[in-house]
Scaffold this motif. Structure first.
Motif, short mmCIF file in Angstrom:
data_model
loop_
_atom_site.label_atom_id
_atom_site.label_comp_id
_atom_site.label_asym_id
_atom_site.label_seq_id
_atom_site.Cartn_x
_atom_site.Cartn_y
_atom_site.Cartn_z
N HIS A 27 0.88 -1.19 0.03
CA HIS A 27 0.08 -0.15 -0.10
C HIS A 27 1.05 1.23 0.05
CE1 HIS A 27 -3.58 2.42 0.57
NE2 HIS A 27 -2.84 3.04 1.62
N ALA A 28 2.10 1.35 0.76
CA ALA A 28 2.88 2.64 0.98
C ALA A 28 3.47 2.70 -0.58
CB ALA A 28 4.05 2.04 1.91
N THR A 29 3.76 1.51 -1.12
CA THR A 29 4.38 1.81 -2.27
C THR A 29 3.43 2.29 -3.52
OG1 THR A 29 5.70 -0.36 -2.15
CG2 THR A 29 5.45 0.41 -4.51
N GLN A 30 2.22 1.75 -3.39
CA GLN A 30 1.28 2.38 -4.27
C GLN A 30 0.95 3.81 -4.18
OE1 GLN A 30 -2.37 -0.16 -3.55
NE2 GLN A 30 -1.87 -1.54 -5.03
N MET A 31 1.05 4.14 -2.71
CA MET A 31 0.64 5.56 -2.45
C MET A 31 2.00 6.47 -2.86
SD MET A 31 -1.98 5.73 -0.90
CE MET A 31 -2.52 7.34 0.13
N ARG A 32 3.17 5.98 -2.65
CA ARG A 32 4.26 6.60 -3.29
C ARG A 32 4.30 6.97 -4.85
NH1 ARG A 32 10.24 5.85 -3.89
NH2 ARG A 32 11.15 7.85 -2.97
N THR A 33 3.87 5.79 -5.60
CA THR A 33 3.68 5.96 -6.74
C THR A 33 2.71 6.85 -7.20
OG1 THR A 33 4.28 3.51 -6.96
CG2 THR A 33 3.12 4.60 -8.84
N GLU A 34 1.53 7.20 -6.45
CA GLU A 34 0.74 8.01 -6.88
C GLU A 34 1.18 9.55 -6.55
OE1 GLU A 34 -3.02 9.73 -8.06
OE2 GLU A 34 -2.16 7.76 -8.25
#
Length: 96
Positions: A27-34
């Motif tokens: 989830h953190a990776t997805q948020m950083r990507t966003e």
């Protein structure tokens, strides 16, 4: 609310390093990507920095906190500065 979502996005993204050690690292990776995607969309002149005007429409949380993020008063901020500021804000929230 759109503004609340932007704040949560920035805070969650900035804590990527800390979250990478938790089960919710995906989830953190997805948020950083966003965050990086939104930064790229806001960076009109593609110089790797956002001015206050560039942040205004695409990154309202950055726009509202621009002076605090731009502590050197350079007139622009980098993705690293945004992440660092968001991380300090998140740490302060956790300590309260």
């Amino acid at each position: 609310m759109k503004t609340s979502h932007a704040l949560l996005l920035a805070l969650a993204t900035a804590s990527f390093a800390a979250c990478a050690r938790t089960p919710d690292a995906g989830h953190a990776t997805q948020m950083r990507t966003e965050l990086h995607k939104r930064f790229g969309a806001a960076d009109i002149d593609v110089d790797g920095r956002l001015t206050r005007d560039e942040a205004r429409g695409k990154m309202p949380w950055v726009y509202r906190n621009f002076d605090a993020i731009d502590s050197a008063r350079a007139g622009s901020v980098t993705i690293q500065q945004i992440e660092a500021y968001a991380m300090t804000q998140q740490r302060g929230t956790r300590q309260r």
